[in-house]
Design an enzyme around this catalytic site. Structure first.
Site, PDB file in Angstrom:
ATOM      1  CB  SER A 266      -0.922   0.027   1.223  1.00 16.65           C
ATOM      2  OG  SER A 266      -1.648   1.241   1.220  1.00 16.65           O
TER       3      SER A 266
ATOM      4  CE  LYS B  73      -2.929  -2.421  -0.460  1.00 18.06           C
ATOM      5  NZ  LYS B  73      -3.966  -2.026  -1.373  1.00 18.06           N
TER       6      LYS B  73
ATOM      7  CG  HIS C 212      -4.875  -0.835   3.809  1.00 19.84           C
ATOM      8  ND1 HIS C 212      -5.101  -0.273   2.566  1.00 19.84           N
ATOM      9  CD2 HIS C 212      -4.104   0.062   4.478  1.00 19.84           C
ATOM     10  CE1 HIS C 212      -4.506   0.912   2.491  1.00 19.84           C
ATOM     11  NE2 HIS C 212      -3.880   1.125   3.645  1.00 19.84           N
ATOM     12  CG  ASN C 213      -7.283  -1.496  -0.555  1.00 26.36           C
ATOM     13  OD1 ASN C 213      -6.298  -1.216   0.116  1.00 26.36           O
ATOM     14  ND2 ASN C 213      -7.220  -1.654  -1.859  1.00 26.36           N
TER      15      ASN C 213
ATOM     16  CD  GLU D  11      -7.514   3.121   0.015  1.00 25.33           C
ATOM     17  OE1 GLU D  11      -6.431   2.595   0.339  1.00 25.33           O
ATOM     18  OE2 GLU D  11      -7.911   3.155  -1.169  1.00 25.33           O
TER      19      GLU D  11
HETATM   20  C1  6PG Z   1      -3.203   1.456  -1.642  1.00 22.73           C
HETATM   21  C2  6PG Z   1      -4.475   1.691  -2.404  1.00 22.73           C
HETATM   22  C3  6PG Z   1      -4.368   1.040  -3.749  1.00 22.73           C
HETATM   23  C4  6PG Z   1      -5.396   1.552  -4.722  1.00 22.73           C
HETATM   24  C5  6PG Z   1      -6.762   1.100  -4.398  1.00 22.73           C
HETATM   25  C6  6PG Z   1      -7.812   1.996  -4.985  1.00 22.73           C
HETATM   26  O1  6PG Z   1      -3.319   0.897  -0.557  1.00 22.73           O
HETATM   27  O2  6PG Z   1      -2.159   1.845  -2.123  1.00 22.73           O
HETATM   28  O3  6PG Z   1      -5.562   1.160  -1.715  1.00 22.73           O
HETATM   29  O4  6PG Z   1      -4.392  -0.334  -3.548  1.00 22.73           O
HETATM   30  O5  6PG Z   1      -5.350   2.917  -4.799  1.00 22.73           O
HETATM   31  O6  6PG Z   1      -6.869  -0.181  -4.938  1.00 22.73           O
HETATM   32  O7  6PG Z   1      -8.949   1.289  -4.979  1.00 22.73           O
HETATM   33  P1  6PG Z   1     -10.246   1.750  -5.703  1.00 22.73           P
HETATM   34  O8  6PG Z   1      -9.897   1.999  -7.139  1.00 22.73           O
HETATM   35  O9  6PG Z   1     -11.158   0.583  -5.533  1.00 22.73           O
HETATM   36  O10 6PG Z   1     -10.692   2.987  -5.027  1.00 22.73           O
END
Ligand code: 6PG
Length: 470
Positions: A130, A184, A187-188, A191
């Site tokens: 990430s 991960k 984590h997303n 996010e």
């Molecule tokens: C990270 C981000 C990366 C990416 C996401 C965006 O941790 O660096 O999460 O993995 O930016 O996959 O996800 P979306 O396109 O679903 O918003």
């Protein structure tokens, strides 16, 4: 004579930046890409790092250039391309070598690939990375799962390239199979929750408090100095302050209100549902993205129901700041509870305090909050953050503000899908006497599913009327 310490396949944005990061830390890296022209271009543009990068267009030569036992990073599109790459690599690899798959893969795919490669004597590591482009280049947060032995082979390189928080590397081995990719994914999901709650608060500022983007930007910048200090709050301040050079208008007001998504948020929500762990804030954030993408439908519905009628909201900026904090506590509590359950079902032994630690720098959700959280988790093994003493105090202080904001949203007609989901979860979570007694009565009425009565045991039944009046 092989001279590369590690190999990397896939020179798109993330792969190129990871390769440069590895070379910069003093390691020699062999690189390969399906389109060979990209390899020459990459090496040619690597500047002073060029001496530590070996470009190989031929896959066999690429593998031969790597010291044994080999660690081969693959950074290709998730899904079928990963399986295809594994098949191409297999004839060239030897027992003890390992593939490190660093994309955003579905953890069940990683479990399957891990088991498959085990039968071939090849290690498989599903690695969550990430931090976007910048993180890959200068220090991402790295979540590793899979073959433990091969993790130890790659550990020095991954440690060197990872982000550091007060000198501590943001990388850890988290468990077998798909453990790293699962973490991960969550984590997303978290996010998504953070981003959606921030967007909802921006909506209250814009529509309820009549603030322009620049004024809102100032507030986010100020909040970034307090308990909400985080990368996402920081970039929000910048996004809101940006001006479109062509029109001179605030850029955010020109960007279409339709958010994209690549799948990890949906995977988090599905995992939570499958594990039977409520993760309503994360689910709300995913749903909000789907609603956002249905712009035409929303415009048509607004024409039918009219624009929001609510006037100026009486919430304060202090209420909004605390509401965000309370929502964040709930969302993280949910995400960590999902990980705890997945850990016990998959036998991963996920170290929750360590996960909070390696998220303190490098990743998209990095924040001061995670430092507090890792310290709190380190004191005990509570899996729900809402029961961790330091966070009990924070939540007691912050939930009244969340309540005020959600109430203002209901009255003032602002959609707060994520914040209201967080509040309802909190209220359900701490409600000793719920209402599922009635659900059980209904289930028994129409399906004889039975219910429990204290002192009389389970599988009790009611004497329900056999015919219903009109
Ligand atoms: C990270 C981000 C990366 C990416 C996401 C965006 O941790 O660096 O999460 O993995 O930016 O996959 O996800 P979306 O396109 O679903 O918003």
């Amino acid at each position: 004579m092989p001279s590369a310490d590690i190999g990397l396949i896939g020179l798109a944005v993330m792969g190129s930046n990871l390769a440069l990061n590895i070379a910069e830390k003093g390691y020699t890296i062999a690189v390969h890409n399906r389109t060979a022209a990209k390899i020459d271009e990459f090496v040619a543009n690597a500047g002073e790092l060029r001496g530590r990068i070996i470009g190989k267009a031929d896959l066999a030569e690429f593998i031969q250039a790597i010291k044994r036992p080999r660690s081969v990073i693959i950074m290709v599109k998730a899904g079928k391309p990963v399986d295809e790459m594994i098949e191409q690599l297999l004839p060239h690899l030897e027992a003890g070598d390992a593939i490190l798959e660093c994309g955003n893969s579905l953890h069940t795919d990683t479990n399957r690939r891990f088991a498959y490669l085990q039968t071939k004597g090849i290690g498989y590591l599903g690695v969550g990375v990430s931090g976007g482009e910048e993180g890959a280049r200068h220090g991402p947060s790295i979540m590793v799962g899979g073959s433990k032995q091969q993790w130890h082979n790659a550990e020095p390189v991954l440690t060197a390239i990872s982000a550091k928080f007060n000198g501590e590397p943001c990388v850890a081995y988290l468990g077998e199979g798909g453990a790293g990719h699962f973490v991960k994914t969550i984590h997303n999901g978290i996010e998504y929750g953070d981003m959606q709650m921030i967007a909802e608060v921006y909506g209250v500022m814009r529509d309820g408090l009549g603030m322009n983007p620049l004024a809102a930007s100032e507030v986010f910048k100020a909040w970034n100095k307090g308990p909400l200090n985080s990368y996402l709050i920081e970039i929000t301040g910048h996004v809101l302050a940006a001006v479109d050079p062509q029109s001179g208008k605030p850029l955010v007001e020109l960007i279409l209100d339709k958010a994209g998504q690549k799948g990890t948020g949906v995977w988090s929500a599905i995992a939570a549902q499958q594990l039977g762990v409520p993760a309503t804030a994360i689910e709300g954030a995913v749903a909000a993205r789907s609603i956002s993408s249905r712009k035409d439908e929303r415009v048509a519905a607004e024409a039918v129901y009219g624009k929001r009628a609510g006037g100026r909201s009486d919430v304060t900026l202090a209420n909004l700041e605390k509401a965000l904090l309370a929502g964040k506590i709930v969302s993280y509590a949910q995400g960590f509870a999902v990980m705890a359950q997945a850990s016990s079902e998959n036998g991963w032994g996920l170290p929750l305090a360590t996960i909070a630690k390696i998220w303190r720098a490098g990743c998209i959700i990095r924040s001061r909050f995670l430092d507090q959280m890792s310290a709190a988790y380190a004191k005990g093994d509570n899996t729900n953050l809402l029961m961790v003493p330091d966070f009990v105090m924070l939540m007691k202080d912050a939930h009244p503000a969340l309540r005020k904001v959600v109430a203002a949203g209901a009255v003032g007609e602002f959609p707060l899908i994520c914040l209201s989901a967080a509040l309802s979860y909190f209220d359900s979570y701490r409600q000793g006497l719920g209402t599922a007694n009635l659900i059980q009565g209904q289930r028994d009425f129409f399906g004889a599913h039975g219910f429990e009565i204290e002192g009389r045991g389970a599988d009790q039944h009611g004497k329900w009327p056999s015919t219903l009046g009109g």
